[in-house]
Structures are given as structure tokens and as C-alpha cells.
Design an enzyme around this catalytic site. Structure first.
Site, PDB file in Angstrom:
ATOM      1  CD  GLU A   5      49.935  29.902  10.953  1.00 40.87           C
ATOM      2  OE1 GLU A   5      50.913  29.056   9.660  1.00 40.87           O
ATOM      3  OE2 GLU A   5      49.435  30.498  10.894  1.00 40.87           O
ATOM      4  CG  PHE A  34      42.998  42.000   6.431  1.00 44.56           C
ATOM      5  CD1 PHE A  34      43.429  41.561   5.577  1.00 44.56           C
ATOM      6  CD2 PHE A  34      43.483  41.562   7.492  1.00 44.56           C
ATOM      7  CE1 PHE A  34      44.497  41.436   5.381  1.00 44.56           C
ATOM      8  CE2 PHE A  34      45.338  41.334   7.695  1.00 44.56           C
ATOM      9  CZ  PHE A  34      45.980  41.143   6.402  1.00 44.56           C
ATOM     10  CD  GLN A  35      45.164  38.241   8.300  1.00 43.01           C
ATOM     11  OE1 GLN A  35      44.953  38.096   9.245  1.00 43.01           O
ATOM     12  NE2 GLN A  35      46.515  37.889   7.818  1.00 43.01           N
ATOM     13  CG  MET A  64      56.720   5.505  -2.364  1.00 41.61           C
ATOM     14  SD  MET A  64      57.486   4.015  -2.220  1.00 41.61           S
ATOM     15  CE  MET A  64      57.821   3.204  -0.381  1.00 41.61           C
TER      16      MET A  64
HETATM   17  C1  LIG Z   1      52.332  16.458   0.859  1.00 47.07           C
HETATM   18  C2  LIG Z   1      53.483  15.387   0.103  1.00 47.07           C
HETATM   19  N1  LIG Z   1      53.221  14.867  -1.280  1.00 47.07           N
HETATM   20  C3  LIG Z   1      53.971  14.299  -1.931  1.00 47.07           C
HETATM   21  C4  LIG Z   1      53.691  13.583  -1.207  1.00 47.07           C
HETATM   22  C5  LIG Z   1      53.796  11.759  -2.219  1.00 47.07           C
HETATM   23  N2  LIG Z   1      55.331  11.665  -2.087  1.00 47.07           N
HETATM   24  C6  LIG Z   1      54.926  10.416  -0.948  1.00 47.07           C
HETATM   25  S1  LIG Z   1      56.526   9.945  -0.978  1.00 47.07           S
HETATM   26  C7  LIG Z   1      57.279  10.789  -2.294  1.00 47.07           C
HETATM   27  C8  LIG Z   1      58.676  11.022  -1.992  1.00 47.07           C
HETATM   28  C9  LIG Z   1      59.886  11.631  -0.751  1.00 47.07           C
HETATM   29  O1  LIG Z   1      60.724  11.153  -0.875  1.00 47.07           O
HETATM   30  P1  LIG Z   1      61.795  11.306   0.036  1.00 47.07           P
HETATM   31  O2  LIG Z   1      60.997  12.412   1.668  1.00 47.07           O
HETATM   32  O3  LIG Z   1      62.588  11.799  -0.185  1.00 47.07           O
HETATM   33  O4  LIG Z   1      61.819   9.600   1.167  1.00 47.07           O
HETATM   34  P2  LIG Z   1      62.397   8.595   0.285  1.00 47.07           P
HETATM   35  O5  LIG Z   1      61.233   8.278  -0.670  1.00 47.07           O
HETATM   36  O6  LIG Z   1      62.991   9.152  -1.111  1.00 47.07           O
HETATM   37  O7  LIG Z   1      62.878   8.077   0.859  1.00 47.07           O
HETATM   38  C10 LIG Z   1      56.071  11.763  -2.590  1.00 47.07           C
HETATM   39  C11 LIG Z   1      56.595  12.937  -3.232  1.00 47.07           C
HETATM   40  C12 LIG Z   1      53.692  13.124   0.190  1.00 47.07           C
HETATM   41  N3  LIG Z   1      53.223  11.338   0.300  1.00 47.07           N
HETATM   42  N4  LIG Z   1      52.756  13.767   0.609  1.00 47.07           N
END
Ligand SMILES: Cc1ncc(C[n+]2csc(CCOP(=O)(O)OP(=O)(O)O)c2C)c(N)n1
Ligand SMILES: [Mg+2]
Lengths: 173, 594
Positions: free
Chosen positions: B61, B123-124, B491
Site C-alpha cells: 500500500e 479484526f483489522q 549518503m
Molecule cells: C525509509 C528511509 N529510511 C532511512 C533513510 C535514511 N537514509 C537516507 S539516504 C540513505 C542511504 C541510501 O542508500 P542508497 O539507496 O544505496 O543510495 P546512495 O546514497 O548510496 O546513493 C539512508 C539509509 C531514508 N531516507 N529513508
């Protein structure tokens, strides 16, 4: 608020007219808790049964910037019709609160409680040989003062309505 | 308590489920993204019996909402979602919050347990209106079928007007079965919600005087211009040209001003260009249109554009003076305000101060010369920026839309891909939701079947909604998932390197799937490039194939995204590359920022 760390904290009384539908109060309270605003007092009741409108009175405090934010955020809620900052009026608005104060005791203290109640124009709404319940209406400060004195004379319980307010003069909301 | 049963407009009575579908059709809905369950079976049954509304079965969803966002952002229409009670509704919460933060118009219908069971832990059962109150623009629980049509039309009005946002309409199962009257969209007038779209003229006039007398002006514009519709972007471009002033866009505003325009300084903010951030820092008049002084944009508030006069145009009064105190606020829709600005500018025959402007541009050119997006070019390893640049060159001239996940790849896409038009760039800005890009791409592709839709992804983010490959295959939406696979949550790794002593706590993407085989398992096409020499061929093949594709672009795992303004720093405290260090000066209040 990053911009005005040193800005003065002001106390404001804000009146809000809303649709009386389920969840409105939760929206308002959720807005205050979610955004970290203060609520010093909040009252709500239906004021127009035909159009089903309620009026909420909120006393809050914050810097000028925060107060303006609070009003704008309130105004943004969909079921809110009007927001008015009563503290922005030229003349201070009229504020009233009601309290019920239970005082337990006998002898000198009991007589003194009754004497003070008279001075504060509080009414006795319940009496036994050892207790009174006083009803008092006034500003928040008056109620605080009354409660402060009664606490030395056997006050065991108090219940307050929170503040309702309205602007002075012929102008309406 | 809902009492306002309207006078019956037509004698004909419909079931709640039929009212829902009729109201959606009357609102011009073509696509609904959804997932069935017990509490919405009557609506699914009604869907089965008709052919006007197309239902897209997602696999989660959350993805239904992101797909609806992708549809909405690329078309300017309201996106529509249908999910069941309880877990269906709670799964939608991330998508709703995302839509709230980025001001995307969504109407999400949720099933609810029958009215007599509400409050019984049935439920739900979930308190859907309670849970979604802070993550929607507005929500409704419809307990009486007589209110259903009105509430749906009202919901669409609220979602699309003013500052757009998501609306939830919670419909108990008994209301879907009950019979009631239908009212059309035109018979509705909202009691309290009437956002101001036309600005106060005196304010616009005042703004024009400030703008015309500026010595070091800058336009700083955001998603509000995109949301106002394509005309607003045209008017922005026209007005910026009339002044000859520089223009920068927020992450949300990319495309509202053509990237190829010489007056464009690129994106601003934490990973914005040097010239955009320094021009913001040094400006004397800032013309902010449809942006909200987000902390990713302002950096350290107390040193944000010091000494400048700030004009803020926004449709939402609560955006004014929220983070930054401005000198002149104009409430109104960006398009309307720009129209008035252009008219008044012309009528008053305004001419900018050419000498001052020339000096200002000379300064900006010096900043531009720093070439802040440059990176180490090499044949040994695929640099992520190189992969994006090759993608950029390959899709030039092809009608395309870009979505992203969240992370370094998102920032590189924002920096290196040029957007010439609005509604082409769909990224999760406010919430920063990993897992946004793939479902958003599917929603976008369904609205634009002939266009190329690419999700620029990270290997970590893509795993968050990878199940939607199944949706892409089922509906033959040939979306391209372009993974910059750096084997890290890049990041996160970058922040750990710069701010936490290179302690890479849990940011390595261990046990990754083989993305090529994964694509094949879904019935899609998988491609991989691990050498520089393979990049162009893989991109060409990705574009050629008329099927969903996953590209595993194996890039340098160590590359960081620059420029970067570390949290809590001012715009002129910008790091340009790996040789700029930060450890000496990251202020403590900066460390706590996200
Ligand atoms: C749902 C969610 N959980 C955690 C984060 C924190 N977060 C921001 S960027 C990132 C890493 C993303 O890694 P990737 O998709 O491999 O992208 P890259 O930075 O390596 O290009 C995380 C964990 C987020 N933005 N969204
Ligand atoms: Mg990664």
C-alpha cells in the site's frame, strides 16, 4: 525559533470558530503537541447549535514569531472558520474563568474561609458541617489568588474551567 | 456525528460502493492505485462490474500512494488510492506523509470495519482517522451513506486547492453496502475552506519596487511554482528574463525554470551549486516564490543571506516567517502573483540597474568558474557522476521523466540532469523516502505510456519497494530502474566519513541480490555495467528495450557528493571536494542536525 532566540515570550488568548464535528478538537490539540507549542488553557463548547459551530479559546505563550505561526497553522486546518488573536485588540479582552473550590475544616479556619469567600464574591454551592464548596468566577489571576488563600484554610480539591474570552466594544468576531 | 444529510437531489439511490465509483468518475479519475481486503470488498465488487475506472494492483500500500504521487506530479491531477482497513491503511501512512511534505494532491480511500464495530478492536480495525490526522491535509470518517458523495467531492476539492495535499476518506463496510442519494461535484461548496489564491495588489506593487531597485538580486523558487501549473513556470521564465536576474531552484522546484538558461544557477542548498549558494549568501534582494526556507536550503539560519531584503510569495500563510523572517510577504498562488508582477513591471516601465547587475553577474561568473560539480574522471572505475552524465546525454532529445530514490544518487541526479520543463522531475524532497522512486515511476509511466521513465536509484533504496517490479511487469510499464550500485548507503557513509570518524556503522549493503537475476526473476530485463567501457552500451540497451529494466551500474563505492554544506553551517561554508576538510569546524549544534 532560530531567528529570535532572545525575543520576548508573550502570552496570547486566541479564539477559534470551528465546525462542531468529530475530531476537530483532536486536530487543534495535535497541532499544538506536534509542533511543540504551549497550551496554558483550552476551552471548547458549541456556540451556534443551528450552524453547529463551536468556539475554542486557547491561551498560549511564545515569541511573536511563534504566536503568528500558531495562528497561521490554526487557520490552515480545514474545519476552522475563523481565528482571532484577542490579545491583539487595542483594549485588553475580557477573560473569565470559573472554579469550584472545596474547603474542609472547622472553627476559626472555617469562618475565615467564609469571610474571604465573601470578599472575593465567591458563592457557597454546597455546605456540610465540616466543608464548603465555593463557586468563583473571575480572571485567572483572581482565581489563583483565591486558591492560594484557601489552600491555607483547608482546600482539598479544586476544579477550573479554563479561560473563556471575548473582545470589548461593539465589534464582533 | 454527521447530521447534514443533504436534501435528495435525485430520487435514484445507489449503494455506497456505487456512489464511490460515480463520484470518482465525476472527479475525472482514470486510474486508482490500490490493494484489496475485507473492508473494501464492496468497492472492489463495484469496480469489477464497470470499465471506466482502471485499477492498478500494487504489491504494497505504500507503493500505491507513491504511484499515485508519481501520477499526480507528472500530470498535475489528483492521484487516487484505494486500500483496506487496518494494515492497508497503516501501510499507506509513509506515502501519505510523503505527499503531505511535498504538497502532492492525493485522495486515499480506506475501508473501515462496520460502524457498529468501530471502537471494539474488531479484526483489522485501526483508528485510521486518528493515525492519519497529522499526516494528511484533512481526513474524514463517513458514518452515514447520505454524506458519502458530498465528502468525496469535498475531499477532492481540499486535496487539489490551495496548497495541495493528501486527503483520507475512511469508509466503513456497512456504509459501502447501504443505499443513499448521489450528489454531483457542482452541488458542493465548502463551508470553511477557501484558500487565498489572488494576491493583495499593493503588496505586489511594493515587491516590484524592491525588485527593480535591487543591486544583487536573486530568484529562489520552489515546488510551489510547479504545483501552480505549467503556466506559472512560463511566467516565471518570462519574468526572470524581463529582469535579467539570476535564478536558482530548490530540489522540488527543478524544471520550473529551464536548466539550460544562462540565467540559471542550478539547485541551491546542502548539495546545491557553489554559485547558487554564494549568490544567495551575497544577495541584497531575494525573491522567493513557492519555496519554504527549508533547513536543507538555508543552512545556518543566523547567517542565511545576511543583510538581504526578502520577498516571500507563498499560497500557505503558515510558510511565511516560519524559519526565516521576511520583509515582504505575498499570499497567493505563484501563477497569479507572477502574472501581476509582470503586468506591474511592464506598466511601470521598470528597468533594472544595469551597472549593478553587470557587476553582480561578473561576481557570479567567478563563482561559476570554480566548476563545483567537477569530479575525478578515470577509466579504471565507473564514477557515479559519469554514469549520470552518460544517461543525460543518452536521453537528450527523448521525451522523458525522472524519478529517484533517496541518497547520493538522488543528489547527483539533481545536480547533473537538466530539467527544461516542470513536472518531469519526481523526487521525495520533504520526507526523503527511500523506496519512493520505483512506484512513482510506475504511476508516471501509466500517465505517459509513450515516454521514457527512469528511476535513478541506489542499491539500498531500491530494496525498500522492489516488489513493485511485479506491478511494472503486470501492467507492462517499461520503467527503467537505473541503480547506481555503490554497495553502500552512500549518503549515510558520507556523513559517517565526514562527521563520525569514518566509523561505517551498518551502512554497508551486505548480501545484495544479483540485480540482473532479480530482474529476470520478476520477468523483467536485467543489465549490468562494471567497466567504464560498458556504460554507454548498457544505457542504450536499457532505452531500446520496451520492457521494465533494472540496470546494475557498479560504481565507485567511495565517491562522495559535493558540493556539501555540512549541517549547521552557512552558505559560504561550502565544501567543494574531498580535499576540503570539515572535522575542525563542525559546530556541535550542527552535529545534532539531520
Ligand atoms: C525509509 C528511509 N529510511 C532511512 C533513510 C535514511 N537514509 C537516507 S539516504 C540513505 C542511504 C541510501 O542508500 P542508497 O539507496 O544505496 O543510495 P546512495 O546514497 O548510496 O546513493 C539512508 C539509509 C531514508 N531516507 N529513508
Ligand atoms: Mg548505495
Amino acid at each position: 525559533m532560530p531567528n529570535d532566540l532572545n525575543a520576548k515570550i508573550e502570552k496570547h488568548t486566541i479564539a477559534v470558530v470551528v465546525d462542531n464535528e468529530p475530531g476537530v478538537l483532536a486536530r487543534v490539540i495535535g497541532l499544538f503537541s506536534g509542533r511543540g507549542y504551549n497550551i496554558e488553557s483550552l476551552t471548547v463548547s458549541e456556540v451556534d447549535p443551528v450552524q453547529r459551530l463551536s468556539r475554542i479559546t486557547i491561551v498560549t505563550s511564545g515569541t511573536r514569531m511563534v504566536i503568528e505561526q500558531i495562528k497561521a497553522q490554526l487557520d490552515r486546518l480545514v474545519p476552522i472558520h475563523k481565528v482571532r488573536d484577542l490579545s491583539d485588540d487595542e483594549k485588553p479582552c475580557i477573560e473569565r474563568e470559573l472554579a469550584l473550590v472545596k474547603v474542609v475544616g472547622t472553627g476559626e479556619k472555617r469562618i475565615e474561609a467564609l469571610r474571604l469567600a465573601d470578599i472575593f464574591k465567591a458563592r457557597v454551592v454546597d455546605a456540610t458541617l465540616t466543608s464548603f464548596v465555593f463557586e468563583i468566577t473571575g480572571t485567572g489571576d483572581e482565581l489563583n489568588e483565591f486558591a492560594g488563600l484557601m489552600s491555607q484554610l483547608g482546600m482539598i480539591e479544586t476544579s477550573r474551567t479554563g479561560i473563556v474570552a471575548i473582545g470589548r466594544g461593539p465589534g464582533g468576531f | 456525528m454527521e447530521t447534514e444529510g443533504r436534501v435528495v437531489m435525485s430520487d435514484q439511490k445507489l449503494t455506497g460502493a456505487d456512489i464511490v465509483l460515480k463520484a470518482l468518475r465525476d472527479q475525472g479519475v482514470e486510474l486508482i492505485f490500490g490493494y484489496p481486503g475485507g473492508a473494501v470488498l464492496p468497492i472492489y465488487d463495484a469496480l469489477f462490474k464497470q470499465n471506466d475506472l482502471r485499477h492498478i494492483l500494487v504489491r504494497h500500500e505504500q507503493a500505491a500512494v507513491h504511484a499515485a504521487e508519481g501520477y499526480a506530479r507528472s500530470t498535475g491531477k489528483v492521484g487516487c488510492v484505494l486500500v483496506t482497513s487496518g494494515p492497508g491503511a497503516t501501510n499507506a501512512v509513509t506515502g501519505l506523509t510523503d505527499a503531505l511534505m511535498d504538497s502532492i494532491p492525493i485522495v486515499c480511500l480506506t475501508g473501515q470495519v462496520p460502524t457498529h464495530l468501530i471502537g471494539n478492536d474488531a479484526f483489522q480495525e485501526a483508528d485510521t482517522t486518528g493515525i492519519t490526522r497529522p499526516c494528511t491535509k484533512h481526513n474524514y470518517l463517513v458514518k452515514d451513506v447520505r454524506n458519502l458523495a458530498r465528502v468525496i467531492h469535498e475531499g477532492f476539492y481540499v486535496a487539489r486547492s490551495g496548497r495541495p495535499g493528501p486527503v483520507v476518506i475512511d469508509i466503513p463496510k456497512d456504509v459501502q453496502f447501504a443505499e443513499g442519494p448521489y450528489v454531483g461535484p457542482h452541488e458542493i461548496r465548502h463551508k470553511s475552506y477557501r484558500p487565498q489564491v489572488k494576491p493583495e495588489l499593493a503588496k505586489v506593487e511594493e515587491a516590484i519596487e524592491l525588485i527593480a531597485n535591487a543591486k544583487r538580486p536573486i530568484f529562489y523558487t520552489g515546488g510551489g511554482v510547479v504545483n501552480s501549473g505549467p503556466l506559472a513556470s512560463k511566467l516565471l521564465t518570462q519574468f526572470v528574463h524581463m529582469t535579467g536576474y539570476p535564478c536558482t531552484n530548490t530540489l522540488m522546484g527543478l524544471g520550473a525554470f529551464p536548466a539550460s538558461d544562462p540565467l540559471f544557477l542550478g539547485m541551491l542548498g546542502m548539495h546545491g551549486t557553489y554559485e547558487a549558494n554564494l549568490a544567495m549568501h551575497g544577495c541584497d534582494v531575494m525573491i522567493c516564490i513557492g519555496a519554504r526556507f527549508d533547513d536543507r536550503v538555508t543552512g545556518k539560519i543566523s547567517e542565511f543571506a545576511p543583510g538581504s531584503k526578502k520577498i516571500h510569495v507563498d499560497i500557505d500563510p503558515s510558510s511565511i516567517n516560519k524559519n526565516v523572517a521576511v520583509d515582504l510577504a505575498i499570499i497567493g498562488d505563484a501563477g497569479h502573483v507572477l502574472e501581476d508582477m509582470i503586468r506591474i513591471w511592464k506598466a511601470r516601465q521598470k528597468r533594472p540597474d544595469q551597472a549593478a547587475l553587470k557587476a553582480w553577474w561578473a561576481q557570479i561568473e567567478l563563482w561559476r568558474k570554480r566548476d563545483c560539480l567537477r569530479y575525478q574522471k578515470t577509466d579504471r572505475i565507473i564514477k557515479p557522476q559519469y554514469a549520470i552524465e552518460r544517461l543525460r546525454d543518452a536521453i537528450r532529445g527523448i521525451d522523458h521523466y525522472i524519478t529517484t530514490e533517496v541518497g547520493q544518487h538522488q543528489m547527483w541526479a539533481a545536480q547533473f540532469l537538466p530539467f527544461e520543463q516542470p513536472n518531469r522531475w519526481l523526487t521525495s524532497g520533504g520526507l526523503g523516502t527511500m523506496g519512493y522512486g520505483l512506484p512513482a515511476a510506475i504511476g508516471c509511466q501509466l500517465a505517459h505510456p509513450e515516454s521514457l521513465v527512469v528511476d535513478v536509484a541506489g542499491e539500498a533504496s531500491i530494496m525498500m519497494n522492489i516488489q513493485e517490479m511485479s506491478t511494472a511487469v503486470q501492467y507492462r510499464t517499461p520503467v527503467k530502474v537505473f541503480i547506481l550500485n555503490n554497495q553502500y548507503m552512500g549518503m549515510v557513509r558520507q556523513w559517517q566519513e565526514l562527521l563520525h570518524g569514518s566509523r561505517y556503522s551498518e551502512s554497508y549493503s551486505e548480501a545484495l541480490p544479483d540485480f540482473v537475476k532479480l530482474a529476470e526473476a520478476f520477468g523483467a530485463v536485467g543489465l549490468r555495467a562494471s567497466k567504464v567501457s560498458e556504460v554507454d552500451d548498457v544505457i542504450a540497451e536499457m532505452i531500446r528495450v520496451k520492457q521494465p529494466v533494472i540496470v546494475d551500474m557498479c560504481v565507485d563505492p567511495k565517491e562522495n557528493c559535493f558540493p556539501m554544506i555540512p549541517g549547521g553551517r552557512a552558505h559560504n561554508d561550502i565544501l567543494l571536494g574531498p580535499s576540503d576538510t570539515t572535522e575542525d569546524a563542525t559546530p556541535e549544534e550542527g552535529m545534532v542536525l539531520v
